[in-house]
Motif scaffolding. Sequence first.
Motif, PDB file in Angstrom:
ATOM      1  N   ARG A 103       0.872  -1.169   0.000  1.00  0.00           N
ATOM      2  CA  ARG A 103       0.000   0.000   0.000  1.00  0.00           C
ATOM      3  C   ARG A 103       0.907   1.216   0.000  1.00  0.00           C
ATOM      4  N   VAL A 104       0.670   2.125  -0.936  1.00  0.00           N
ATOM      5  CA  VAL A 104       1.470   3.339  -1.048  1.00  0.00           C
ATOM      6  C   VAL A 104       0.615   4.503  -0.566  1.00  0.00           C
ATOM      7  N   HIS A 105       1.144   5.246   0.397  1.00  0.00           N
ATOM      8  CA  HIS A 105       0.432   6.385   0.967  1.00  0.00           C
ATOM      9  C   HIS A 105       1.188   7.665   0.625  1.00  0.00           C
ATOM     10  N   GLN A 106       0.521   8.576  -0.088  1.00  0.00           N
ATOM     11  CA  GLN A 106       1.133   9.860  -0.409  1.00  0.00           C
ATOM     12  C   GLN A 106       0.925  10.814   0.757  1.00  0.00           C
ATOM     13  N   HIS A 107       1.988  11.468   1.184  1.00  0.00           N
ATOM     14  CA  HIS A 107       1.899  12.441   2.269  1.00  0.00           C
ATOM     15  C   HIS A 107       1.265  13.721   1.732  1.00  0.00           C
ATOM     16  N   LEU A 108       0.272  14.228   2.436  1.00  0.00           N
ATOM     17  CA  LEU A 108      -0.346  15.493   2.049  1.00  0.00           C
ATOM     18  C   LEU A 108       0.534  16.642   2.500  1.00  0.00           C
ATOM     19  N   ASP A 109       0.612  17.650   1.672  1.00  0.00           N
ATOM     20  CA  ASP A 109       1.401  18.831   1.977  1.00  0.00           C
ATOM     21  C   ASP A 109       0.435  19.998   2.125  1.00  0.00           C
ATOM     22  N   VAL A 110       0.389  20.596   3.306  1.00  0.00           N
ATOM     23  CA  VAL A 110      -0.562  21.666   3.597  1.00  0.00           C
ATOM     24  C   VAL A 110      -0.385  22.845   2.647  1.00  0.00           C
ATOM     25  N   LEU A 111       0.855  23.241   2.371  1.00  0.00           N
ATOM     26  CA  LEU A 111       1.089  24.357   1.447  1.00  0.00           C
ATOM     27  C   LEU A 111       0.549  24.053   0.057  1.00  0.00           C
ATOM     28  N   GLU A 112       0.743  22.830  -0.384  1.00  0.00           N
ATOM     29  CA  GLU A 112       0.268  22.446  -1.709  1.00  0.00           C
ATOM     30  C   GLU A 112      -1.254  22.484  -1.771  1.00  0.00           C
ATOM     31  N   VAL A 113      -1.901  21.972  -0.737  1.00  0.00           N
ATOM     32  CA  VAL A 113      -3.364  21.939  -0.703  1.00  0.00           C
ATOM     33  C   VAL A 113      -3.936  23.351  -0.606  1.00  0.00           C
ATOM     34  N   CYS A 114      -3.394  24.165   0.283  1.00  0.00           N
ATOM     35  CA  CYS A 114      -3.941  25.510   0.518  1.00  0.00           C
ATOM     36  C   CYS A 114      -3.606  26.503  -0.587  1.00  0.00           C
ATOM     37  N   LEU A 115      -2.383  26.451  -1.093  1.00  0.00           N
ATOM     38  CA  LEU A 115      -1.937  27.457  -2.054  1.00  0.00           C
ATOM     39  C   LEU A 115      -1.936  26.977  -3.500  1.00  0.00           C
ATOM     40  N   GLY A 116      -2.054  25.663  -3.703  1.00  0.00           N
ATOM     41  CA  GLY A 116      -1.992  25.137  -5.061  1.00  0.00           C
ATOM     42  C   GLY A 116      -0.587  25.154  -5.635  1.00  0.00           C
ATOM     43  N   TRP A 117       0.412  25.267  -4.787  1.00  0.00           N
ATOM     44  CA  TRP A 117       1.813  25.315  -5.203  1.00  0.00           C
ATOM     45  C   TRP A 117       2.385  23.906  -5.131  1.00  0.00           C
ATOM     46  N   GLU A 118       2.682  23.319  -6.292  1.00  0.00           N
ATOM     47  CA  GLU A 118       3.197  21.948  -6.355  1.00  0.00           C
ATOM     48  C   GLU A 118       4.545  21.840  -5.660  1.00  0.00           C
ATOM     49  N   ARG A 119       4.664  20.829  -4.808  1.00  0.00           N
ATOM     50  CA  ARG A 119       5.937  20.544  -4.142  1.00  0.00           C
ATOM     51  C   ARG A 119       6.306  19.099  -4.426  1.00  0.00           C
ATOM     52  N   ASN A 120       7.557  18.743  -4.141  1.00  0.00           N
ATOM     53  CA  ASN A 120       7.983  17.362  -4.349  1.00  0.00           C
ATOM     54  C   ASN A 120       7.144  16.423  -3.494  1.00  0.00           C
ATOM     55  N   ASN A 121       6.657  15.348  -4.112  1.00  0.00           N
ATOM     56  CA  ASN A 121       5.815  14.384  -3.408  1.00  0.00           C
ATOM     57  C   ASN A 121       6.657  13.456  -2.544  1.00  0.00           C
ATOM     58  N   ARG A 122       6.027  12.966  -1.466  1.00  0.00           N
ATOM     59  CA  ARG A 122       6.655  12.010  -0.555  1.00  0.00           C
ATOM     60  C   ARG A 122       5.665  10.881  -0.301  1.00  0.00           C
ATOM     61  N   TYR A 123       6.184   9.665  -0.182  1.00  0.00           N
ATOM     62  CA  TYR A 123       5.331   8.492  -0.026  1.00  0.00           C
ATOM     63  C   TYR A 123       5.895   7.553   1.036  1.00  0.00           C
ATOM     64  N   SER A 124       5.009   6.931   1.789  1.00  0.00           N
ATOM     65  CA  SER A 124       5.373   5.818   2.662  1.00  0.00           C
ATOM     66  C   SER A 124       4.792   4.564   2.029  1.00  0.00           C
ATOM     67  N   ILE A 125       5.561   3.483   2.052  1.00  0.00           N
ATOM     68  CA  ILE A 125       5.143   2.233   1.420  1.00  0.00           C
ATOM     69  C   ILE A 125       5.046   1.171   2.509  1.00  0.00           C
ATOM     70  N   TYR A 126       3.867   0.538   2.590  1.00  0.00           N
ATOM     71  CA  TYR A 126       3.558  -0.403   3.666  1.00  0.00           C
ATOM     72  C   TYR A 126       3.316  -1.804   3.112  1.00  0.00           C
ATOM     73  N   ASN A 127       3.620  -2.818   3.920  1.00  0.00           N
ATOM     74  CA  ASN A 127       3.252  -4.181   3.556  1.00  0.00           C
ATOM     75  C   ASN A 127       1.797  -4.413   3.959  1.00  0.00           C
ATOM     76  N   LYS A 128       1.280  -5.611   3.710  1.00  0.00           N
ATOM     77  CA  LYS A 128      -0.136  -5.892   4.012  1.00  0.00           C
ATOM     78  C   LYS A 128      -0.444  -5.867   5.502  1.00  0.00           C
ATOM     79  N   GLN A 129       0.580  -6.003   6.349  1.00  0.00           N
ATOM     80  CA  GLN A 129       0.375  -5.953   7.794  1.00  0.00           C
ATOM     81  C   GLN A 129       0.383  -4.516   8.320  1.00  0.00           C
ATOM     82  N   GLY A 130       0.589  -3.542   7.438  1.00  0.00           N
ATOM     83  CA  GLY A 130       0.578  -2.141   7.837  1.00  0.00           C
ATOM     84  C   GLY A 130       1.911  -1.619   8.338  1.00  0.00           C
ATOM     85  N   GLU A 131       2.983  -2.392   8.168  1.00  0.00           N
ATOM     86  CA  GLU A 131       4.313  -1.958   8.592  1.00  0.00           C
ATOM     87  C   GLU A 131       4.981  -1.188   7.460  1.00  0.00           C
ATOM     88  N   GLN A 132       5.561  -0.022   7.796  1.00  0.00           N
ATOM     89  CA  GLN A 132       6.269   0.732   6.762  1.00  0.00           C
ATOM     90  C   GLN A 132       7.543  -0.020   6.399  1.00  0.00           C
TER      91      GLN A 132
END
Length: 157
Positions: free
Chosen positions: A16-45
């Motif tokens: 499961r790949v989870h994209q981290h939300l960036d408050v500045l990107e959401v509020c201002l519409g200013w694209e920033r570099n994306n960050r992701y955490s990748i988890y196994n089926k047990q929920g461990e990063q």
Amino acid sequence: ESPKLEHVLQPLDGVRVHQHLDVLEVCLGWERNNRYSIYNKQGEQILYAYEAAQCYARQCYGSLREFTLIVTDNDDNRLLYLQRPLRCSSRCCYACCCLQKLHILTPPDIFLAAVTEKWTCCLPEYELQNTEGDMTFTIEGDCCHFRCCCSINFVMA
């Protein structure tokens, strides 16, 4: 594959790949570099990924931009580089020469595989090709892949 990468990927039957939300990107519409955490089926990063793209490319080209995605283990050891060149989307240009392509490399820049987009009118579909260019498997997505704040499922066949 590097021993570290093989150790992380070998026991997996799904991620499961989870994209981290960036408050500045959401509020201002200013694209920033994306960050992701990748988890196994047990929920461990198990992995972390972060984008390296130039600011002007993020603002001007949006999701079509050229980028490098750096994948690390939990100890910040670099395991993979995913590199995608700037290309037009196949949805707005009928020509097959504009389909997306992603190169997968292991440090120090050893080519491992390529993921190429197949032309379809609505379903996202990709092929993974090995170092010889042979198709290893396909990746198929949901009908609608423009959803916000919900899961998008991809199946490997």
